[in-house]
Scaffold this motif. Structure first.
Motif, mmCIF file in Angstrom:
data_model
loop_
_atom_site.group_PDB
_atom_site.id
_atom_site.type_symbol
_atom_site.label_atom_id
_atom_site.label_comp_id
_atom_site.label_asym_id
_atom_site.label_seq_id
_atom_site.Cartn_x
_atom_site.Cartn_y
_atom_site.Cartn_z
ATOM 1 N N SER A 118 45.479 46.226 23.663
ATOM 2 C CA SER A 118 45.061 47.595 23.379
ATOM 3 C C SER A 118 46.249 48.506 23.079
ATOM 4 O O SER A 118 47.366 48.267 23.569
ATOM 5 C CB SER A 118 44.284 48.165 24.567
ATOM 6 N N PRO A 119 45.995 49.568 22.309
ATOM 7 C CA PRO A 119 47.045 50.572 22.069
ATOM 8 C C PRO A 119 47.457 51.251 23.370
ATOM 9 O O PRO A 119 46.664 51.358 24.307
ATOM 10 C CB PRO A 119 46.366 51.574 21.121
ATOM 11 N N THR A 120 48.699 51.709 23.414
ATOM 12 C CA THR A 120 49.215 52.412 24.597
ATOM 13 C C THR A 120 49.637 53.837 24.283
ATOM 14 O O THR A 120 49.963 54.605 25.197
ATOM 15 C CB THR A 120 50.442 51.682 25.159
ATOM 16 N N GLY A 121 49.667 54.176 22.989
ATOM 17 C CA GLY A 121 50.220 55.467 22.593
ATOM 18 C C GLY A 121 51.708 55.375 22.311
ATOM 19 O O GLY A 121 52.338 56.358 21.936
ATOM 20 N N LYS A 122 52.270 54.168 22.483
ATOM 21 C CA LYS A 122 53.698 53.942 22.256
ATOM 22 C C LYS A 122 53.866 52.899 21.159
ATOM 23 O O LYS A 122 53.353 51.786 21.278
ATOM 24 C CB LYS A 122 54.364 53.458 23.545
ATOM 25 N N VAL A 123 54.600 53.248 20.132
ATOM 26 C CA VAL A 123 54.803 52.335 19.012
ATOM 27 C C VAL A 123 55.586 51.106 19.475
ATOM 28 O O VAL A 123 56.638 51.217 20.114
ATOM 29 C CB VAL A 123 55.547 53.037 17.867
ATOM 30 N N GLY A 124 55.035 49.925 19.183
ATOM 31 C CA GLY A 124 55.697 48.674 19.540
ATOM 32 C C GLY A 124 55.351 48.159 20.915
ATOM 33 O O GLY A 124 55.785 47.070 21.299
ATOM 34 N N ILE A 125 54.547 48.917 21.662
ATOM 35 C CA ILE A 125 54.160 48.535 23.017
ATOM 36 C C ILE A 125 52.632 48.420 23.095
ATOM 37 O O ILE A 125 51.913 49.319 22.646
ATOM 38 C CB ILE A 125 54.641 49.568 24.055
ATOM 39 N N VAL A 126 52.141 47.313 23.649
ATOM 40 C CA VAL A 126 50.690 47.123 23.776
ATOM 41 C C VAL A 126 50.322 46.845 25.229
ATOM 42 O O VAL A 126 51.165 46.457 26.038
ATOM 43 C CB VAL A 126 50.190 45.961 22.882
ATOM 44 N N ASN A 127 49.058 47.033 25.526
ATOM 45 C CA ASN A 127 48.531 46.762 26.860
ATOM 46 C C ASN A 127 47.845 45.400 26.862
ATOM 47 O O ASN A 127 46.880 45.181 26.122
ATOM 48 C CB ASN A 127 47.533 47.851 27.257
ATOM 49 N N ILE A 128 48.343 44.491 27.706
ATOM 50 C CA ILE A 128 47.745 43.156 27.773
ATOM 51 C C ILE A 128 46.819 43.005 28.978
ATOM 52 O O ILE A 128 46.230 41.949 29.180
ATOM 53 C CB ILE A 128 48.818 42.048 27.806
ATOM 54 N N ALA A 129 46.672 44.060 29.770
ATOM 55 C CA ALA A 129 45.804 43.999 30.956
ATOM 56 C C ALA A 129 44.362 44.253 30.545
ATOM 57 O O ALA A 129 43.782 45.303 30.822
ATOM 58 C CB ALA A 129 46.256 45.013 32.003
ATOM 59 N N THR A 130 43.776 43.270 29.859
ATOM 60 C CA THR A 130 42.426 43.444 29.312
ATOM 61 C C THR A 130 41.426 42.469 29.916
ATOM 62 O O THR A 130 40.307 42.342 29.428
ATOM 63 C CB THR A 130 42.445 43.278 27.774
ATOM 64 N N GLY A 131 41.812 41.756 30.968
ATOM 65 C CA GLY A 131 40.940 40.776 31.604
ATOM 66 C C GLY A 131 39.978 41.387 32.601
ATOM 67 O O GLY A 131 39.991 42.604 32.840
ATOM 68 N N PRO A 132 39.127 40.578 33.210
ATOM 69 C CA PRO A 132 38.110 41.067 34.144
ATOM 70 C C PRO A 132 38.694 41.875 35.303
ATOM 71 O O PRO A 132 38.142 42.905 35.682
ATOM 72 C CB PRO A 132 37.449 39.776 34.648
ATOM 73 N N LEU A 133 39.788 41.423 35.874
ATOM 74 C CA LEU A 133 40.426 42.139 36.983
ATOM 75 C C LEU A 133 41.529 43.065 36.490
ATOM 76 O O LEU A 133 41.638 44.213 36.921
ATOM 77 C CB LEU A 133 41.001 41.147 38.000
ATOM 78 N N SER A 134 42.341 42.575 35.575
ATOM 79 C CA SER A 134 43.510 43.348 35.134
ATOM 80 C C SER A 134 43.132 44.629 34.404
ATOM 81 O O SER A 134 43.882 45.614 34.443
ATOM 82 C CB SER A 134 44.413 42.481 34.240
ATOM 83 N N SER A 135 41.969 44.652 33.754
ATOM 84 C CA SER A 135 41.555 45.860 33.029
ATOM 85 C C SER A 135 41.278 47.025 33.969
ATOM 86 O O SER A 135 41.248 48.181 33.548
ATOM 87 C CB SER A 135 40.312 45.574 32.178
ATOM 88 N N GLY A 136 41.099 46.728 35.263
ATOM 89 C CA GLY A 136 40.872 47.775 36.247
ATOM 90 C C GLY A 136 42.149 48.262 36.901
ATOM 91 O O GLY A 136 42.107 49.116 37.790
ATOM 92 N N GLN A 137 43.288 47.709 36.480
ATOM 93 C CA GLN A 137 44.586 48.069 37.032
ATOM 94 C C GLN A 137 45.366 48.924 36.034
ATOM 95 O O GLN A 137 44.958 49.080 34.886
ATOM 96 C CB GLN A 137 45.373 46.794 37.353
#
Length: 246
Positions: A118-137
């Motif tokens: 997912s986008p983070t608002g920072k160019v070149g940086i992405v959010n990989i916490a998209t799993g069942p548990l990690s998406s809540g962190q």
């Protein structure tokens, strides 16, 4: 199973939702075969129901099936892996943490498996916490290059960049496209893509040199009355693809 995706020699394939087998066939024809049809696992109560129905889509479209989560729902991750193991589709949608399980259960490398970042608002940086548990962190922020390397480690084929919200994260998307091109990785822009911004979004990936591009165009081309993806809009998208690659 048709192991080699029908677009393997082609640079761009449309990913659109199919509301029924008939709708899938109509859209597949409208795209002249340059499409994979998304069917959402979230719409089925059990694995068995999903497998039985999705087999009908496979039979009608030369296995142009994309097994979907359902609006990127991480809670569908395990179901997607399980049913894909049986179905052996051309394309699998996964959250970042589900990629390894899907590839292992598929038991082959031909099926395209994407990993949602997912986008983070920072160019070149992405959010990989998209799993069942990690998406809540809190967001798991890493460089796009690191995300690609991690996905490759897990047997992934492509970055699914979601939710783009159309052109909202366009500068971030440009960095993602550049990294995919430089690291020989596929790219799947997703979220808020419509007939107006589609050409610009695809052109950015083409200009960056991305090897394979699979834009997801969903709600903007769905008839609200019937729930069907409009084949005439798919034809329009195909025309824009041809224009971009001309």
């Amino acid at each position: 199973m048709k192991k080699t995706p029908n677009y393997v020699e082609d640079r761009i394939s449309l990913n659109v939702l199919a509301n029924s087998v008939e709708n899938a066939v109509d859209c597949y024809k409208a795209a002249e075969g340059y499409a994979i049809l998304g069917v959402l696992s979230k719409n089925y109560p059990t694995d068995e129901a999903a497998i039985a129905d999705m087999k009908l889509y496979q039979a009608a479209t030369d296995n142009a099936l994309s097994v979907g989560l359902g609006a990127g729902d991480p809670n569908q991750s395990q179901m997607v892996s399980r049913i894909s193991a049986t179905l052996q589709p051309q394309h699998v949608n996964q959250v970042f943490t589900g990629v390894g399980a899907s590839r292992a259960l598929l038991g082959q490398s031909e099926t395209i498996v994407n990993g949602l970042v997912s986008p983070t608002g920072k160019v070149g940086i992405v959010n990989i916490a998209t799993g069942p548990l990690s998406s809540g962190q809190p967001a798991g922020e890493v460089s796009i290059e690191t995300a690609i390397a991690l996905l490759k480690d897990m047997g992934g084929s492509s970055i699914k960049f979601f939710n783009m919200k159309g052109l909202t994260h366009i500068e971030e998307y440009k960095a993602v496209a550049k990294a995919c091109a430089e690291n020989d990785f596929y790219l799947e822009p997703t979220g808020g893509i419509d007939l107006e911004n589609f050409e610009e979004i695809v052109q950015i990936a083409v200009d960056a040199g991305v090897k394979k591009i699979i834009p997801h165009v969903y709600s903007s081309i769905i008839d609200s009355a019937t729930g069907d993806t409009r084949p005439e809009d798919v034809k329009t998208l195909l025309a824009l693809v041809k224009k971009t690659l001309a």
